[in-house]
Design a protein around this motif. Structure first.
Motif, PDB file in Angstrom:
ATOM      1  N   LEU A 330      20.943  14.273  13.710  1.00 27.66           N
ATOM      2  CA  LEU A 330      20.275  13.028  14.087  1.00 27.66           C
ATOM      3  C   LEU A 330      20.410  11.987  12.971  1.00 27.66           C
ATOM      4  O   LEU A 330      20.753  10.829  13.226  1.00 27.66           O
ATOM      5  CB  LEU A 330      18.797  13.297  14.399  1.00 27.66           C
ATOM      6  CG  LEU A 330      17.995  12.099  14.911  1.00 27.66           C
ATOM      7  CD1 LEU A 330      18.592  11.548  16.191  1.00 27.66           C
ATOM      8  CD2 LEU A 330      16.536  12.479  15.148  1.00 27.66           C
ATOM      9  N   ALA A 331      20.159  12.431  11.731  1.00 29.42           N
ATOM     10  CA  ALA A 331      20.247  11.491  10.601  1.00 29.42           C
ATOM     11  C   ALA A 331      21.682  10.965  10.458  1.00 29.42           C
ATOM     12  O   ALA A 331      21.888   9.764  10.236  1.00 29.42           O
ATOM     13  CB  ALA A 331      19.810  12.175   9.312  1.00 29.42           C
ATOM     14  N   GLY A 332      22.663  11.857  10.592  1.00 27.40           N
ATOM     15  CA  GLY A 332      24.061  11.443  10.494  1.00 27.40           C
ATOM     16  C   GLY A 332      24.419  10.456  11.588  1.00 27.40           C
ATOM     17  O   GLY A 332      25.053   9.429  11.332  1.00 27.40           O
ATOM     18  N   THR A 337      25.676   5.105  13.262  1.00 25.99           N
ATOM     19  CA  THR A 337      25.460   4.013  14.216  1.00 25.99           C
ATOM     20  C   THR A 337      25.117   2.725  13.478  1.00 25.99           C
ATOM     21  O   THR A 337      25.663   1.657  13.779  1.00 25.99           O
ATOM     22  CB  THR A 337      24.326   4.373  15.202  1.00 25.99           C
ATOM     23  OG1 THR A 337      24.652   5.617  15.815  1.00 25.99           O
ATOM     24  CG2 THR A 337      24.144   3.321  16.266  1.00 25.99           C
ATOM     25  N   VAL A 338      24.236   2.844  12.480  1.00 27.28           N
ATOM     26  CA  VAL A 338      23.879   1.662  11.687  1.00 27.28           C
ATOM     27  C   VAL A 338      25.121   1.122  10.964  1.00 27.28           C
ATOM     28  O   VAL A 338      25.364  -0.088  10.938  1.00 27.28           O
ATOM     29  CB  VAL A 338      22.754   2.007  10.668  1.00 27.28           C
ATOM     30  CG1 VAL A 338      22.539   0.856   9.688  1.00 27.28           C
ATOM     31  CG2 VAL A 338      21.464   2.319  11.397  1.00 27.28           C
TER      32      VAL A 338
ATOM     33  N   ARG B   4      12.557  17.298  23.948  1.00 32.89           N
ATOM     34  CA  ARG B   4      13.742  16.891  24.718  1.00 32.89           C
ATOM     35  C   ARG B   4      14.205  15.471  24.356  1.00 32.89           C
ATOM     36  O   ARG B   4      15.386  15.145  24.430  1.00 32.89           O
ATOM     37  CB  ARG B   4      13.444  16.967  26.215  1.00 32.89           C
ATOM     38  CG  ARG B   4      13.480  18.390  26.730  1.00 32.89           C
ATOM     39  CD  ARG B   4      13.179  18.432  28.210  1.00 32.89           C
ATOM     40  NE  ARG B   4      12.963  19.812  28.646  1.00 32.89           N
ATOM     41  CZ  ARG B   4      13.923  20.674  28.898  1.00 32.89           C
ATOM     42  NH1 ARG B   4      15.178  20.309  28.763  1.00 32.89           N
ATOM     43  NH2 ARG B   4      13.651  21.905  29.284  1.00 32.89           N
ATOM     44  N   THR B   5      13.227  14.635  24.000  1.00 36.31           N
ATOM     45  CA  THR B   5      13.580  13.257  23.617  1.00 36.31           C
ATOM     46  C   THR B   5      14.470  13.265  22.370  1.00 36.31           C
ATOM     47  O   THR B   5      15.418  12.489  22.275  1.00 36.31           O
ATOM     48  CB  THR B   5      12.296  12.440  23.325  1.00 36.31           C
ATOM     49  OG1 THR B   5      11.332  12.762  24.309  1.00 36.31           O
ATOM     50  CG2 THR B   5      12.572  10.955  23.306  1.00 36.31           C
ATOM     51  N   ILE B   6      14.134  14.157  21.431  1.00 38.89           N
ATOM     52  CA  ILE B   6      14.947  14.250  20.206  1.00 38.89           C
ATOM     53  C   ILE B   6      16.371  14.652  20.554  1.00 38.89           C
ATOM     54  O   ILE B   6      17.342  14.036  20.090  1.00 38.89           O
ATOM     55  CB  ILE B   6      14.326  15.274  19.227  1.00 38.89           C
ATOM     56  CG1 ILE B   6      12.988  14.764  18.735  1.00 38.89           C
ATOM     57  CG2 ILE B   6      15.252  15.521  18.038  1.00 38.89           C
ATOM     58  CD1 ILE B   6      12.240  15.749  17.891  1.00 38.89           C
ATOM     59  N   LEU B   7      16.480  15.674  21.387  1.00 39.39           N
ATOM     60  CA  LEU B   7      17.823  16.120  21.791  1.00 39.39           C
ATOM     61  C   LEU B   7      18.584  15.004  22.487  1.00 39.39           C
ATOM     62  O   LEU B   7      19.790  14.831  22.294  1.00 39.39           O
ATOM     63  CB  LEU B   7      17.717  17.330  22.717  1.00 39.39           C
ATOM     64  CG  LEU B   7      17.603  18.698  22.051  1.00 39.39           C
ATOM     65  CD1 LEU B   7      17.675  19.795  23.091  1.00 39.39           C
ATOM     66  CD2 LEU B   7      18.705  18.898  21.015  1.00 39.39           C
ATOM     67  N   PHE B   8      17.847  14.241  23.316  1.00 45.27           N
ATOM     68  CA  PHE B   8      18.466  13.128  24.031  1.00 45.27           C
ATOM     69  C   PHE B   8      19.025  12.098  23.045  1.00 45.27           C
ATOM     70  O   PHE B   8      20.166  11.642  23.166  1.00 45.27           O
ATOM     71  CB  PHE B   8      17.427  12.474  24.955  1.00 45.27           C
ATOM     72  CG  PHE B   8      17.931  11.242  25.657  1.00 45.27           C
ATOM     73  CD1 PHE B   8      18.813  11.352  26.740  1.00 45.27           C
ATOM     74  CD2 PHE B   8      17.549   9.983  25.238  1.00 45.27           C
ATOM     75  CE1 PHE B   8      19.289  10.216  27.371  1.00 45.27           C
ATOM     76  CE2 PHE B   8      18.021   8.843  25.864  1.00 45.27           C
ATOM     77  CZ  PHE B   8      18.890   8.963  26.935  1.00 45.27           C
ATOM     78  N   PHE B   9      18.209  11.755  22.027  1.00 44.57           N
ATOM     79  CA  PHE B   9      18.653  10.793  21.009  1.00 44.57           C
ATOM     80  C   PHE B   9      19.875  11.312  20.258  1.00 44.57           C
ATOM     81  O   PHE B   9      20.827  10.571  20.014  1.00 44.57           O
ATOM     82  CB  PHE B   9      17.529  10.504  20.015  1.00 44.57           C
ATOM     83  CG  PHE B   9      16.670   9.346  20.415  1.00 44.57           C
ATOM     84  CD1 PHE B   9      17.216   8.076  20.534  1.00 44.57           C
ATOM     85  CD2 PHE B   9      15.328   9.524  20.690  1.00 44.57           C
ATOM     86  CE1 PHE B   9      16.431   7.002  20.912  1.00 44.57           C
ATOM     87  CE2 PHE B   9      14.535   8.459  21.067  1.00 44.57           C
ATOM     88  CZ  PHE B   9      15.082   7.198  21.183  1.00 44.57           C
ATOM     89  N   ALA B  11      22.090  13.433  21.257  1.00 43.70           N
ATOM     90  CA  ALA B  11      23.267  13.427  22.134  1.00 43.70           C
ATOM     91  C   ALA B  11      23.799  12.010  22.325  1.00 43.70           C
ATOM     92  O   ALA B  11      25.013  11.762  22.161  1.00 43.70           O
ATOM     93  CB  ALA B  11      22.905  14.040  23.480  1.00 43.70           C
ATOM     94  N   VAL B  12      22.897  11.071  22.626  1.00 42.39           N
ATOM     95  CA  VAL B  12      23.336   9.694  22.908  1.00 42.39           C
ATOM     96  C   VAL B  12      24.005   9.070  21.677  1.00 42.39           C
ATOM     97  O   VAL B  12      25.098   8.492  21.768  1.00 42.39           O
ATOM     98  CB  VAL B  12      22.139   8.823  23.363  1.00 42.39           C
ATOM     99  CG1 VAL B  12      22.503   7.337  23.343  1.00 42.39           C
ATOM    100  CG2 VAL B  12      21.699   9.227  24.747  1.00 42.39           C
ATOM    101  N   LEU B  13      23.360   9.203  20.516  1.00 42.66           N
ATOM    102  CA  LEU B  13      23.916   8.593  19.301  1.00 42.66           C
ATOM    103  C   LEU B  13      25.242   9.242  18.894  1.00 42.66           C
ATOM    104  O   LEU B  13      26.176   8.559  18.476  1.00 42.66           O
ATOM    105  CB  LEU B  13      22.915   8.683  18.145  1.00 42.66           C
ATOM    106  CG  LEU B  13      21.676   7.805  18.276  1.00 42.66           C
ATOM    107  CD1 LEU B  13      20.731   8.015  17.105  1.00 42.66           C
ATOM    108  CD2 LEU B  13      22.047   6.339  18.365  1.00 42.66           C
ATOM    109  N   THR B  14      25.307  10.570  19.048  1.00 43.46           N
ATOM    110  CA  THR B  14      26.553  11.262  18.689  1.00 43.46           C
ATOM    111  C   THR B  14      27.692  10.824  19.615  1.00 43.46           C
ATOM    112  O   THR B  14      28.810  10.571  19.159  1.00 43.46           O
ATOM    113  CB  THR B  14      26.357  12.793  18.758  1.00 43.46           C
ATOM    114  OG1 THR B  14      25.231  13.131  17.972  1.00 43.46           O
ATOM    115  CG2 THR B  14      27.568  13.531  18.216  1.00 43.46           C
ATOM    116  N   VAL B  15      27.394  10.729  20.907  1.00 35.01           N
ATOM    117  CA  VAL B  15      28.422  10.274  21.865  1.00 35.01           C
ATOM    118  C   VAL B  15      28.862   8.850  21.512  1.00 35.01           C
ATOM    119  O   VAL B  15      30.056   8.542  21.501  1.00 35.01           O
ATOM    120  CB  VAL B  15      27.883  10.347  23.321  1.00 35.01           C
ATOM    121  CG1 VAL B  15      28.786   9.581  24.269  1.00 35.01           C
ATOM    122  CG2 VAL B  15      27.758  11.790  23.756  1.00 35.01           C
TER     123      VAL B  15
END
Lengths: 412, 99
Positions: A330-332, A337-338, B4-9, B11-15
């Motif tokens: 998540l942090a990465g 993204t930033v 689940r919200t964390i996982l969603f974030f 996934a979305v950011l990684t994609v």
């Protein structure tokens, strides 16, 4: 599979339960990742642009040298250089810098009567030859005409600064305090602005008058060697360069040397930021380790309870690993993204000035950004791997304690 | 925040990141294979040409660079040891004798 899902759910619940630790790690790692990625994307983009220009650059650039400094080169050397075996083409070039207001512009004069064509370049590069006129990246107007001595084509940055358009007559005071008038016949488009934003292109003789260059001198000579297969190209270029270097008061620059210089320039500049980034990363690893130990103390009772309920040591370590994996990813992702938004959308303010040089001298142009897979994977690696190491030791220490002692210790 | 919200974030950011990466890689690939007549005819190996000027150097890092300054694509001290074909005749043109 079900066991795995349960452990993952439990790990995710831990992420939300220990809010302060999650927030501290996310912010610290996110800042480190965004700082690194934004510098790397921009630096890679600049090196890539430089390499792209270099691809079309002459095999050898021959300059004059006088008193240890670069100087104009005499055109009388052209015949000598042309005699060197392996030399295919020599073209003259006069170029230099000038100021218009507060902006630095590059004035380049090219020999339109003796210029290697796009098809010849494509052939030298080993690409298929397309039989068509070169499509110069013009927004409006046309390219230079070899017959007209007063016509110029200017970059979009210059046009915007001066409010010039096709048909405008531009009066410029030269270094020798003469006023020269030029007709703007074309303006380069924004797609080429990284290369042409500050460019005023004219024919060789106009540039000679602009810079008051004597008739028998030019700024440098562009030398192209005969097309050979890639494996022997480097050695041929070196042989030709060595022959030309015998000419007095000359220095010869190969493409490789120029590429290395560019890579070092941007590498060193971005390296300055990288040092800051390394410091941030070390600080982040310490913060993450510290937070894990603190939370480890807080979760001692929880670990004891889990072990009493049948969780094994490896289950508990797995839970902590899942937690770290999710947090690190998540942090990465947030940091990257930033970094992408900062470079691509905002145009890398501050950082752009640092990597390019004096900002106030430039006409504006979009910075080249290269989001390489290598940088992305590396950023993920540095946000995930240190966190995994920073959490696995404390969690292993907690998990190996007897459940009864762990719960009593936590109560105490 | 739900798990689940964390996982969603994530996934979305990684994609998003990998999509941006793929898009950048493809656009650079296209750019590299397209003909560039302007770069070819000008022949200067640089980005924004003014960047080569000594006056456009970064003052924080390159204040003392003056030696071989005006080289297309080159930066003063970076160049001095690296240019293989500079003909510094004077350097090899001396003898040492005894009285």
């Amino acid at each position: 599979m079900k066991r795995f899902r349960n452990l993952l759910n439990y790990a995710l619940n831990c992420v939300t339960r220990y809010k302060l630790r999650t927030l501290v790690i996310l912010i610290a790692l996110g800042v480190a990742a965004s700082a690194f990625s934004s510098v790397a994307f921009l630096s890679d983009g600049l090196v890539k642009e430089g390499a792209l220009s270099l691809k079309y650059a002459p095999d050898l650039t021959v300059q004059g040298i006088s008193s240890g400094r670069q100087s104009l080169i005499s055109t009388k050397y052209i015949n000598n250089i042309a005699m060197a075996p392996g030399v295919l083409w020599i073209s003259q070039r006069i170029w230099g810098y000038g100021n218009i207001g507060n902006m630095l512009v590059a004035v380049v004069g090219i020999d339109l009567n003796n210029t290697i064509t796009t098809n010849q370049t494509r052939s030298l590069l080993g690409n298929s030859v397309v039989d068509q006129a070169p499509a110069y990246p013009l927004e409006s107007g046309q390219f230079l005409d070899a017959q007209s001595s007063s016509s110029i084509v200017i970059g979009k940055g210059v046009a915007q600064l001066l409010g010039a358009s096709v048909g405008t007559v531009l009066s410029i005071v030269t270094e020798s305090n003469n006023i020269k008038q030029y007709n703007v016949v074309g303006i380069f488009n924004s797609e080429s602005s990284i290369y042409s934003a500050d460019l005023i292109l004219m024919n060789l003789e106009s540039a000679r008058q602009f810079f008051s260059v004597p008739e028998d001198k030019v700024t440098d000579l562009m030398v192209y060697v005969s097309p050979v297969d890639a494996s022997t190209k480097a050695s041929l270029v070196n042989v030709v360069a060595r022959q030309i270097a015998e000419t007095p008061n000359c220095r010869v620059l190969t493409k490789d040397v120029l590429l290395k210089a560019q890579e070092r320039t941007y590498g060193d500049r971005s390296g300055f930021f990288s040092i800051v980034w390394y410091v941030v990363l070390i600080a982040v690893a310490i913060v993450a380790f510290n937070q894990t130990i603190v939370v480890g103390h807080e979760s001692k009772f929880e670990v004891g309870l889990l072990k009493a309920l049948g969780f094994s040591t490896s289950d508990i370590i797995q839970v902590r690993l899942f937690e770290s994996l999710v947090l690190g990813t998540l942090a990465g992702a947030v940091g990257l993204t930033v970094g992408i938004i900062y470079d691509s959308v905002l145009g890398a303010p501050i950082l752009k000035d640092f990597l390019l040089g004096w900002a106030n001298l430039y006409p504006g142009f979009p910075v080249p950004v290269f989001i390489s897979l290598q940088t992305v994977l590396f950023t993920f690696a540095v946000t995930i791997v240190p966190l995994l190491f920073a959490t696995v030791v404390p969690s292993w220490l907690n998990a190996t304690v007897d459940p009864d002692i762990a719960m009593r210790g936590a109560r105490a | 925040m739900r798990a689940r919200t964390i996982l969603f974030f994530v996934a979305v950011l990684t994609v998003f990141v990998f999509f941006a990466c793929a898009s950048s890689e493809v656009s650079w690939l296209n750019k590299e294979s397209a003909p560039e007549p302007l770069r070819q005819i000008v022949g200067l190996p640089s980005v924004a040409i003014g960047n080569l000027s000594p006056s456009a150097r970064n003052p924080g890092l390159e204040l003392l660079c003056t030696g071989l300054y005006d080289v297309p694509g080159g930066y003063c001290s970076y160049f001095a040891p690296g240019v293989p074909f500079i003909n510094f005749t004077m350097a090899g043109n001396f003898t040492i004798g005894e009285k």
